[in-house]
Write an enzyme that holds these catalytic residues in place. Structure first.
Site, PDB file in Angstrom:
ATOM      1  CG  ASP A  93      -1.403  -1.183   1.662  1.00 28.87           C
ATOM      2  OD1 ASP A  93      -2.839  -1.577   2.096  1.00 28.87           O
ATOM      3  OD2 ASP A  93      -2.235  -2.376   0.474  1.00 28.87           O
ATOM      4  CE1 TYR A  97      -3.631   4.113  -5.004  1.00 32.20           C
ATOM      5  CE2 TYR A  97      -2.420   2.216  -6.619  1.00 32.20           C
ATOM      6  CZ  TYR A  97      -3.459   2.992  -6.149  1.00 32.20           C
ATOM      7  OH  TYR A  97      -5.011   4.026  -6.951  1.00 32.20           O
ATOM      8  CG  LEU A 119     -31.549 -15.841 -13.517  1.00 26.22           C
ATOM      9  CD1 LEU A 119     -30.096 -16.055 -13.437  1.00 26.22           C
ATOM     10  CD2 LEU A 119     -30.691 -16.328 -15.882  1.00 26.22           C
ATOM     11  CD  GLU A 155     -21.611 -17.955 -15.082  1.00 27.05           C
ATOM     12  OE1 GLU A 155     -21.525 -16.306 -14.966  1.00 27.05           O
ATOM     13  OE2 GLU A 155     -21.706 -17.935 -16.419  1.00 27.05           O
ATOM     14  CE  LYS A 211     -30.336 -15.312  -8.669  1.00 30.95           C
ATOM     15  NZ  LYS A 211     -30.530 -14.549  -7.960  1.00 30.95           N
ATOM     16  NE  ARG A 222     -32.458  -7.262 -12.215  1.00 28.51           N
ATOM     17  CZ  ARG A 222     -31.688  -8.095 -13.210  1.00 28.51           C
ATOM     18  NH1 ARG A 222     -32.515  -8.616 -14.527  1.00 28.51           N
ATOM     19  NH2 ARG A 222     -31.111  -9.204 -12.148  1.00 28.51           N
ATOM     20  CE  LYS A 270     -25.394 -17.172 -16.564  1.00 26.40           C
ATOM     21  NZ  LYS A 270     -24.643 -15.698 -16.593  1.00 26.40           N
TER      22      LYS A 270
HETATM   23  N1  3B8 Z   1     -26.204 -13.228  -9.388  1.00 25.93           N
HETATM   24  C1  3B8 Z   1     -25.762 -13.396 -10.451  1.00 25.93           C
HETATM   25  O1  3B8 Z   1     -24.513 -13.767 -10.424  1.00 25.93           O
HETATM   26  C2  3B8 Z   1     -26.166 -13.577 -11.834  1.00 25.93           C
HETATM   27  C3  3B8 Z   1     -27.149 -13.177 -12.195  1.00 25.93           C
HETATM   28  C4  3B8 Z   1     -26.921 -14.007 -13.860  1.00 25.93           C
HETATM   29  C5  3B8 Z   1     -28.897 -12.771 -14.218  1.00 25.93           C
HETATM   30  O2  3B8 Z   1     -29.188 -11.900 -13.717  1.00 25.93           O
HETATM   31  C6  3B8 Z   1     -29.435 -13.398 -15.728  1.00 25.93           C
HETATM   32  C7  3B8 Z   1     -29.773 -12.859 -16.446  1.00 25.93           C
HETATM   33  C8  3B8 Z   1     -30.046 -13.064 -17.751  1.00 25.93           C
HETATM   34  F1  3B8 Z   1     -31.364 -12.080 -18.635  1.00 25.93           F
HETATM   35  C9  3B8 Z   1     -30.054 -13.575 -18.565  1.00 25.93           C
HETATM   36  C10 3B8 Z   1     -28.277 -13.845 -18.324  1.00 25.93           C
HETATM   37  C11 3B8 Z   1     -27.404 -13.925 -16.660  1.00 25.93           C
HETATM   38  O3  3B8 Z   1     -27.437 -14.133 -15.663  1.00 25.93           O
HETATM   39  C12 3B8 Z   1     -26.657 -14.187 -14.658  1.00 25.93           C
HETATM   40  N2  3B8 Z   1     -25.410 -14.462 -13.595  1.00 25.93           N
HETATM   41  C13 3B8 Z   1     -25.215 -14.483 -13.313  1.00 25.93           C
HETATM   42  N3  3B8 Z   1     -23.953 -15.102 -12.598  1.00 25.93           N
END
Ligand code: 3B8
Length: 327
Positions: free
Chosen positions: A34, A37, A84, A113, A115, A136, A286
């Protein structure tokens, strides 16, 4: 130092400071102390004070704006920020997988992933410069919180490439910052926040960016809304492209070849959840390939190619107030 020398020197200092911030806040791997920096930072402040014309919006000295906003202006999301659909158990996940298989004959790989339980944000970059950040809102109309998002150290003010893109992600407050903030508020006799998500939302709703700057907010980006000149054939590649641009993404992600692997990933993180330094409220699954996402399409308010598996609510991290018993 002449103006020309100062101009060259501030560019070098900015580059150094941005690299150090990237290592510290995006890679979570500090490259310098630090003190090192701060020493370079104050040298930059000194030159910018002597030559104010050299100050640029992407200078690290410009993260915390001076003005307290009268309110937030509204922003229309050209590309709506959808939400979602949810899954609550393994059966819901298998049903999701069957729906996908009805549309796509070929093999379908999923990406899982974490959330992140924060506030959904959208970041706009033009020629690599951070120009606008928004909430959003209702998915179509959000609020311009650019000033506050500029104070989030993991949000780069300048990308590593001069591209124009729009990305979406989550702004969140790490658990440690949440507990420290509540202890401070408790000591000041103020109400405390119920959870890190509310604390992050409350911080980003501050009209004074100095307050947002004190809240140690962080970010993970997960969607490229407007690709600009970057190309990616699927979500995993898109996240790698975001990494290369200097944006922060969550690296606990994993591509799964079938729903069984997805279920295993979910079980793993169901156990690891309480050790994470940030709160998650589930796992987002996804379809990885963008071509397949397009084939599967959307409902009015949500993608059909994704689903959020929700964990049961975690035991709340609460600080029980000392209760004065009245006798
Ligand atoms: N909170 C989250 O970590 C997270 C949230 C979304 C979304 O809300 C989301 C909404 C969509 F319409 C499409 C993909 C998305 O992908 C996402 N991916 C994530 N990792």
């Amino acid at each position: 130092m002449s103006f020309e020398e100062a101009k060259k020197h501030v560019e070098v200092l900015r580059e150094q400071l941005n690299e150090m911030s990237y290592a510290y806040y995006v890679k979570d791997a500090p490259a310098v102390t630090d003190a090192e920096y701060d020493q370079i930072y104050h040298e930059l402040v000194g030159i910018e004070e002597a030559y104010p014309d050299l100050i640029t919006a992407d200078s690290p000295t410009q993260r915390v704006g001076g003005t307290i906003l009268p309110g937030f202006t509204k922003i229309v999301h050209e590309i709506p920020m959808l939400s979602l659909g949810n899954a609550f158990n393994e059966e819901d996940l298998r049903d999701f997988d069957q729906r996908i298989k009805k549309i796509i004959e070929a093999d379908v790989a999923y990406i899982c992933e974490l959330k992140i339980d924060g506030l959904a944000i959208s970041l706009k970059y033009v020629d690599g410069q951070f120009v606008q950040g928004a909430t959003r809102g209702d998915g179509t109309v959000g609020e311009d919180i650019t000033q506050n998002l500029r104070t989030v150290k993991s949000v780069p003010l300048k990308l590593k490439q001069p591209v124009s893109i729009e990305v979406r992600g989550e702004c969140f407050m790490p658990k440690k910052s949440f507990v420290a903030l509540n202890e401070k508020r408790e000591a000041a006799g103020e109400d405390f926040f119920a959870n890190p998500r509310n604390a992050a939302a409350g911080s980003l709703r501050q009209l004074d960016p100095k307050i947002a700057a004190e809240r140690n907010l962080d970010s993970f980006l997960y969607t490229v809304a407007d690709f600009g000149s970057i190309t990616a054939s699927g979500q995993e590649e898109a996240l790698e492209a975001l990494d290369r641009l200097g944006l922060k993404t969550n690296h606990e992600r994993a591509v799964c070849q079938d729903i069984e692997e997805v279920i295993q990933y979910i079980r793993d993180f169901g156990e690891r959840r309480s050790e994470l330094p940030y709160e998650i409220d589930g796992i987002v699954i996804k379809v990885n390939q963008f071509k397949q996402q397009e084939e599967i399409g959307y409902t009015v308010k949500a993608p059909r190619w994704a689903i959020a598996y929700k964990f049961p609510a975690e035991e709340a991290v609460t600080i029980v107030r000392d209760i004065e018993w009245t006798v």
